[in-house]
Design an enzyme around this catalytic site. Structure first.
Site, PDB file in Angstrom:
ATOM      1  N   TYR A  86       0.814  -1.214   0.000  1.00 31.82           N
ATOM      2  CA  TYR A  86       0.000   0.000   0.000  1.00 31.82           C
ATOM      3  C   TYR A  86       0.851   1.269   0.000  1.00 31.82           C
ATOM      4  O   TYR A  86       0.310   2.370   0.065  1.00 31.82           O
ATOM      5  CB  TYR A  86      -0.904   0.045   1.238  1.00 31.82           C
ATOM      6  CG  TYR A  86      -2.119  -0.826   1.115  1.00 31.82           C
ATOM      7  CD1 TYR A  86      -1.999  -2.208   1.208  1.00 31.82           C
ATOM      8  CD2 TYR A  86      -3.375  -0.292   0.907  1.00 31.82           C
ATOM      9  CE1 TYR A  86      -3.110  -3.025   1.107  1.00 31.82           C
ATOM     10  CE2 TYR A  86      -4.486  -1.095   0.799  1.00 31.82           C
ATOM     11  CZ  TYR A  86      -4.347  -2.462   0.900  1.00 31.82           C
ATOM     12  OH  TYR A  86      -5.451  -3.266   0.793  1.00 31.82           O
ATOM     13  N   LYS A 132       3.796 -14.102   5.751  1.00 28.30           N
ATOM     14  CA  LYS A 132       4.146 -15.162   4.790  1.00 28.30           C
ATOM     15  C   LYS A 132       5.687 -15.178   4.764  1.00 28.30           C
ATOM     16  O   LYS A 132       6.327 -15.051   3.715  1.00 28.30           O
ATOM     17  CB  LYS A 132       3.528 -14.811   3.420  1.00 28.30           C
ATOM     18  CG  LYS A 132       3.622 -15.902   2.391  1.00 28.30           C
ATOM     19  CD  LYS A 132       2.676 -17.056   2.635  1.00 28.30           C
ATOM     20  CE  LYS A 132       2.923 -18.159   1.618  1.00 28.30           C
ATOM     21  NZ  LYS A 132       2.323 -19.440   1.978  1.00 28.30           N
ATOM     22  N   ASP A 172      -1.812 -17.979   4.857  1.00 27.13           N
ATOM     23  CA  ASP A 172      -2.674 -18.954   4.168  1.00 27.13           C
ATOM     24  C   ASP A 172      -3.301 -19.902   5.201  1.00 27.13           C
ATOM     25  O   ASP A 172      -4.501 -20.139   5.227  1.00 27.13           O
ATOM     26  CB  ASP A 172      -1.896 -19.723   3.086  1.00 27.13           C
ATOM     27  CG  ASP A 172      -0.487 -20.116   3.501  1.00 27.13           C
ATOM     28  OD1 ASP A 172      -0.027 -19.642   4.564  1.00 27.13           O
ATOM     29  OD2 ASP A 172       0.155 -20.909   2.789  1.00 27.13           O
ATOM     30  N   ASP A 181      -5.743  -6.201   5.578  1.00 31.61           N
ATOM     31  CA  ASP A 181      -6.938  -5.789   4.838  1.00 31.61           C
ATOM     32  C   ASP A 181      -7.800  -7.012   4.516  1.00 31.61           C
ATOM     33  O   ASP A 181      -9.011  -7.035   4.759  1.00 31.61           O
ATOM     34  CB  ASP A 181      -6.497  -5.098   3.539  1.00 31.61           C
ATOM     35  CG  ASP A 181      -7.659  -4.441   2.824  1.00 31.61           C
ATOM     36  OD1 ASP A 181      -8.646  -4.103   3.495  1.00 31.61           O
ATOM     37  OD2 ASP A 181      -7.586  -4.278   1.601  1.00 31.61           O
TER      38      ASP A 181
END
Ligand code: NAD
Length: 377
Positions: A127, A194, A228, A252
């Site tokens: 972002y 991640k 995930d 988000d």
């Protein structure tokens, strides 16, 4: 309750913004807290009035008052702005996005008794707005440079988005999450990344989280998860989690997932918090197709008002307002279409009428004693 009025910036936004902003304003005022609202514009209306999607006057108003209630804003496609909302967060360094996901009786959902808080880093990651368009000379140059340093090939017709994650911002947001957990008696912070794949960005975030967590060891539990796997776990066993802290993009996505766990965007509130400024807003957007129809659910915006009242230390008023919302939701009578068993239920009421039902409850119960009121910090 103090005698002096609080001066608060109110941004009506666009699409359904003005309707939900008005509903929230009326409900907040019904608690008896004195507020001197300063109306400021952002989005399409600001563009029409001032020729600017995000006028400096609006930022100045928030900087001066330190607190704002902001309704959703449409970002016109092709405006040059990625998002007015993101621009406000960046301009005011509102680095922590706090989104509680709490179950309310009467709201349809697959789950009961969800009580999670998502703490999303708000200032960097994908972002940050550093992107290179496919085919542009600078993009081709960048691709060549990257290939030179990494010895890896990138297809020449690629666009590139840069994902900066700093040690400073990672430590700052994880510290915020632990402080939040401590202040509101929460038991566990889970860091979600991640880091197994993005070792130098998510890996840095995780390393910062581990370092901060040591300072709270023995007081607040700390846990690590991959985004995930976390998505699956949140669907299978959401009650195992408490406070989640995440980099911007995962934050988000996971906060929308958590809004789904509690019955949808219509009831999910949020806050964007910096060192001395806070902007309160619903998680949902401006839903342009419902503009002016007096149809959408004002609850998310009203609950953002509960977070705001707590933030300005009007805790009694916050409790009173949340209690009134709870009662109206539990009764399921004066609620909008999305809270009825079927979307075309003829007994659904409009945005204004649902706010009026909440106000009636506030007036009917002047001194409520509820526990566990929503908190932003
Ligand atoms: P959205 O949240 O506006 O709407 C998606 C759908 O969710 C709606 O069609 C509606 O079915 C439902 N919904 C949303 N709010 C609801 C409410 N209060 N009550 C009942 N149902 C509700 O998302 P979108 O369509 O992806 O975005 C529309 C615009 O909003 C875009 O311009 C986007 O940039 C902007 N946006 C703004 C914010 C913000 O201001 N913070 C956040 C997200 C999106």
């Amino acid at each position: 309750m103090r005698n002096m009025a609080h001066r608060i910036t109110l941004i009506p936004g666009d699409g359904i913004g003005p309707e939900v902003a008005d509903a929230a304003k009326r409900c907040i005022e019904a608690t008896g807290v004195k507020i001197d609202w300063e109306i400021a514009y952002a989005g399409e209306e600001a563009k029409n009035k001032f020729g600017d999607l995000l006028p400096q006057e609006t930022l100045n108003s928030i900087k001066k008052n330190k607190i704002a209630l902001k309704a959703p804003i449409t970002t016109p496609i092709g405006s040059g702005f990625r998002s007015v909302n993101v621009a406000i967060r960046h301009a005011l360094d509102l680095y922590a996005c706090v989104r509680p996901a709490k179950s309310y009786i009467g709201v349809k959902s697959y789950y009961k008794d969800i009580d999670l808080v998502i703490v999303r880093e708000n200032s960097e990651d994908l972002y940050a707005g550093i992107e290179f368009e496919e085919g542009k000379p600078e993009t081709k140059n960048l691709i060549k440079e990257i290939e030179k340093y990494t010895k890896k090939n990138i297809r020449p017709d690629s666009g590139i988005s840069i994902k900066p994650i700093s040690k400073f911002a990672s430590e700052r947001i994880v510290e915020f999450a632990f402080q939040y957990a401590q202040k509101f008696n929460r038991k566990k912070v889970t860091v979600v990344t991640k880091a197994n794949i993005m070792k130098f960005t998510d890996g840095l975030f995780l390393k910062a989280a581990r370092e901060v967590a040591v300072r709270y060891s023995g007081k607040i539990a700390f846990e690590e998860a991959l985004v995930d796997n976390m998505s699956m776990q949140l669907v299978q066993k959401p009650h195992n989690f408490d406070v989640l802290v995440l980099p911007n993009l995962y934050g988000d996505i996971i906060s929308d997932l958590c809004a789904g766990l509690i019955g949808g965007l219509g009831i999910a509130p949020g806050a964007n918090i910096g060192d001395d400024i806070a902007v309160f807003e619903a998680v949902h957007g401006s839903a342009p197709k419902y503009k002016g129809l007096n149809k959408v659910n004002p609850t998310a915006m009203i609950l953002s008002g509960v977070l705001l009242l707590n933030h300005i230390k009007e805790e009694k008023a916050a409790e009173k307002l949340e209690e009134a919302v709870k009662e109206v939701l539990a009764e399921g009578k004066s609620v909008t279409y999305d809270l009825k068993p079927a979307p075309n239920d003829p007994t659904a009421v409009g945005t204004k009428e649902m706010a009026s039902a909440i106000i009636k409850k506030i007036k009917g119960h002047p001194s409520t004693q509820s526990k566990g009121c929503l908190q932003a910090k």
